[in-house]
Design an enzyme around this catalytic site. Sequence first.
Site, short mmCIF file in Angstrom:
data_model
loop_
_atom_site.label_atom_id
_atom_site.label_comp_id
_atom_site.label_asym_id
_atom_site.label_seq_id
_atom_site.Cartn_x
_atom_site.Cartn_y
_atom_site.Cartn_z
N PRO A 194 0.83 -1.22 0.00
CA PRO A 194 0.00 0.00 0.00
C PRO A 194 0.86 1.27 0.00
O PRO A 194 1.82 1.37 0.76
CB PRO A 194 -0.79 -0.10 1.31
CG PRO A 194 -0.67 -1.51 1.76
CD PRO A 194 0.61 -2.04 1.19
N GLU A 195 0.52 2.20 -0.89
CA GLU A 195 1.20 3.48 -0.97
C GLU A 195 0.19 4.57 -0.59
O GLU A 195 -0.89 4.26 -0.13
CB GLU A 195 1.74 3.70 -2.40
CG GLU A 195 2.65 2.56 -2.87
CD GLU A 195 3.18 2.77 -4.28
OE1 GLU A 195 3.26 3.94 -4.73
OE2 GLU A 195 3.53 1.78 -4.94
N ARG A 216 19.84 16.84 -3.72
CA ARG A 216 20.14 15.41 -3.88
C ARG A 216 20.54 15.11 -5.31
O ARG A 216 20.21 14.05 -5.86
CB ARG A 216 18.90 14.60 -3.48
CG ARG A 216 18.39 14.91 -2.07
CD ARG A 216 19.29 14.32 -1.00
NE ARG A 216 19.29 12.87 -1.08
CZ ARG A 216 18.40 12.09 -0.46
NH1 ARG A 216 17.47 12.62 0.29
NH2 ARG A 216 18.46 10.79 -0.58
#
Length: 297
Positions: A2-3, A164
């Site tokens: 599940p996201e 990043r």
Amino acid sequence: MPELPEVETIARQLRGLIVGRTIAHFRSDWRRLTEPEPADLFAARLAGRAIRGVRRRGKLVVMDLDDGEALIVSLRMTGQLLFREKEVEAHPYRRAHIAFTDGTALEFADTRKFGRMAIVDATALDGATHAPRRVGEPLHRFLGVEPLSRAFTVRWLRDFLARRGRSAIKPLLLDQTGIAGVGNIYDIEALWRARIHPLRTAGSLADDEVGRLHEALRWVLRKGIRYGGATRRDYRDARGKEGRMQREFNVYDRAGDPCPRCGAEIVRTVVGGRGTFHCPRCQRLPRGAARPARSRA
Ligand SMILES: [Zn+2]
């Protein structure tokens, strides 16, 4: 697994089902579920507490209690939170049972047993602690920005990608301390929509690509919520029903199928240990960049 859209679906349903109910008792015989706290201490802390609200933070289901604390549930691979109107036969993989004083209950089922629960100070979930997370520190205090919140702007994303800059974009979007809630499925679908190769470095994205990625992330996550999440194997909502988003995938799990945009064959590769799908024509890697090995699986 599940996201954000799946967890949001469950949280919204539970909001209508359990807010206002009072916990009579909590039972679990799977000791790692509440680790490091023993289940009986966990149960003593929950008994008599009323549920004031249910929300989502990242991929966590958050049940706000009446004393400023929150019961958080990490569903991980196969966890399911199932509301029970009345006593029913226990799910074969029941790991915990929360009974309410009015006879209803919430069952936690989990075949793979990776799911976890904790009782935490609710304010610890609000903003990411800025100190870098060290090994073993609980993730809930380090969750990054919510991609559907106002704080997630194109400018925020541009700054984050610049910080990043050397990371490959695909695994970077999975880092829960950066953007909270995005997992493998929506990451892959968003990169396809934004026409960005999964191995591009974050710092190599041009401004228009950052803008497309910002739009694509929000678009796929919102669509996932609208379709009640995606069920591949185990995901069920709080009423035990499957989601419908899996029918809407453009590239995820579509290796060998034609790209819906250009007709080229979708390929599966492995990026950062995770199965990844992209269209080699719409999502190009600049000349000279390392190419991922195509995988057969
Ligand atoms: Zn294509």
